[in-house]
Scaffold this active site. Structure first.
Site, short mmCIF file in Angstrom:
data_model
loop_
_atom_site.label_atom_id
_atom_site.label_comp_id
_atom_site.label_asym_id
_atom_site.label_seq_id
_atom_site.Cartn_x
_atom_site.Cartn_y
_atom_site.Cartn_z
N ASN A 185 -0.02 -0.55 6.63
CA ASN A 185 -1.42 -0.65 6.22
C ASN A 185 -2.00 -2.02 6.54
O ASN A 185 -3.13 -2.16 7.02
CB ASN A 185 -1.56 -0.37 4.72
CG ASN A 185 -1.36 1.09 4.38
OD1 ASN A 185 -1.59 1.97 5.20
ND2 ASN A 185 -0.92 1.36 3.15
N HIS A 190 -5.30 1.19 7.02
CA HIS A 190 -4.91 2.30 6.15
C HIS A 190 -4.96 3.65 6.85
O HIS A 190 -4.28 4.59 6.44
CB HIS A 190 -5.80 2.33 4.90
CG HIS A 190 -5.44 1.27 3.90
ND1 HIS A 190 -4.52 1.46 2.90
CD2 HIS A 190 -5.86 -0.03 3.78
CE1 HIS A 190 -4.40 0.36 2.18
NE2 HIS A 190 -5.21 -0.56 2.70
N ASP A 194 -2.17 6.36 6.51
CA ASP A 194 -2.44 7.76 6.18
C ASP A 194 -1.80 8.70 7.19
O ASP A 194 -1.28 9.76 6.83
CB ASP A 194 -3.95 8.01 6.14
CG ASP A 194 -4.61 7.38 4.92
OD1 ASP A 194 -3.88 6.96 4.01
OD2 ASP A 194 -5.85 7.32 4.90
N GLU A 220 3.56 6.52 -1.09
CA GLU A 220 4.30 6.85 0.12
C GLU A 220 5.45 7.80 -0.13
O GLU A 220 6.27 8.05 0.76
CB GLU A 220 4.86 5.56 0.74
CG GLU A 220 5.91 4.84 -0.07
CD GLU A 220 5.34 3.83 -1.05
OE1 GLU A 220 6.02 2.83 -1.33
OE2 GLU A 220 4.23 4.05 -1.55
#
Length: 319
Positions: A185, A190, A194, A220
């Site tokens: 990230n 991010h 994702d 996660e």
């Protein structure tokens, strides 16, 4: 839209069919109770029923009640057409399930307006149904991955523990985590993180046995319930999933933070905590131990499996 005209009198059926055809409705006709109810057992039943005279008043009410029993089908709007001066009959049919009524003789424009109102109600019901389905889905599913969310997968675990308690069988639990997600990230954004979560979810779901369960536990990590697995079998399942996830990458070219063309595929690695419990354990105890196993795997450098034995269950309470 399909409209059924249920009327025993041929002239009355014709007087209804002609304007309906002109207004673009798909018209079906029935002249008795048997034909009327057969229409609702077909694959595409009518959306609206114009219910005229079918024998006697009892038959008319029976049609309404039986139509309302088709609960697994879309809602059917029933418009009663009845002669003037039958207020008591109108009330009884409305109580039996009809939605509205029209007294004969009627103005065709009034019929058109009643049908338009019925269609609007059906459209609103369909919108409400879709909204309820969406809300129901969102209540139990993770929006990023489409998997069960934390609450749903924990509920599944509690149901599984109740089952194995009855059958005195084991249950295996795996907690899978994307290693170094925070670093992904921070370095790539991010959206890259994702994508790493989505890739992991997709691969786990594709490799899941039909009778096992998978959900996003948080951040996660993913929780997997592998049915009927004692310690050794649970570890073998973890090894199988680790092999499935091996070599998976995220395409970071769309975020532009790479050195050269060959660096556009970002490898992602995974750690797995694993244990086997019984129905004598409660879900909190098992999850606490499983989280500890996952922390141990990540603390040892990641990209590995750590197995743990849950603490012995508490002794049964004395009566």
């Amino acid at each position: 839209m399909k409209v059924l005209v249920a009327e025993s009198n041929a002239e009355s059926r014709q007087s209804l069919q002609v304007p309906l055809d002109g207004w673009g409705y798909q018209v079906a006709l029935a002249e008795d109770l048997a034909e009327t109810m057969a229409t609702f057992r077909r694959e595409a039943p009518p959306a609206i029923v114009i219910l005229g005279t079918l024998g006697d008043h009892t038959t008319t009410k029976q049609v309404c009640r039986e139509v309302r029993e088709f609960g697994d089908k879309p809602y059917i709007y029933i418009l009663l057409v009845t002669p003037k001066g039958e207020s008591e009959h109108i009330l009884e049919v409305l109580e039996a399930g009809a939605d509205d009524y029209l007294t004969a003789p009627y103005d065709p424009l009034e019929l058109k307006a009643r049908l338009r109102a019925g269609k609007r109600i059906l459209d609103l019901r369909e919108e409400l149904h879709r909204a309820q389905a969406t809300i129901g889905y969102q209540a139990y599913h993770d929006p990023l991955t489409g998997l069960w969310n934390r609450g749903a997968i924990i509920d599944a675990l509690q149901r599984e523990l109740a089952r194995v308690r009855r059958e005195k069988s084991p249950v295996g639990l795996l907690m899978v985590s994307v290693d170094a997600l925070k670093d992904i990230n921070d370095k790539y954004g991010h959206m890259a993180g994702d994508d790493a979560i989505r890739v992991t979810a997709r691969e786990l779901r594709a490799s899941l046995r039909p009778y096992d369960a998978l959900g996003r536990y948080g951040g996660e990590s993913f929780l997997m319930i592998v049915t009927g697995c004692a310690s050794r079998s649970a570890v073998k399942q973890a090894e199988r999933f680790q092999e499935t996830l091996k070599g998976k990458t995220v395409d970071i070219s769309q975020w532009g933070k790479f050195v050269s063309g060959k660096d556009t595929e970002l490898p992602i690695q995974h750690s797995i905590g694993v244990l086997s419990g019984t129905g004598e354990h409660d879900s909190e105890t098992l999850l606490r131990s499983l989280e500890g196993a996952l922390r141990a795997a990540r603390g040892a450098g990641g990209n590995r499996i750590e197995s743990v034995t849950p603490p012995p269950p508490p002794p049964p309470k004395k009566p």
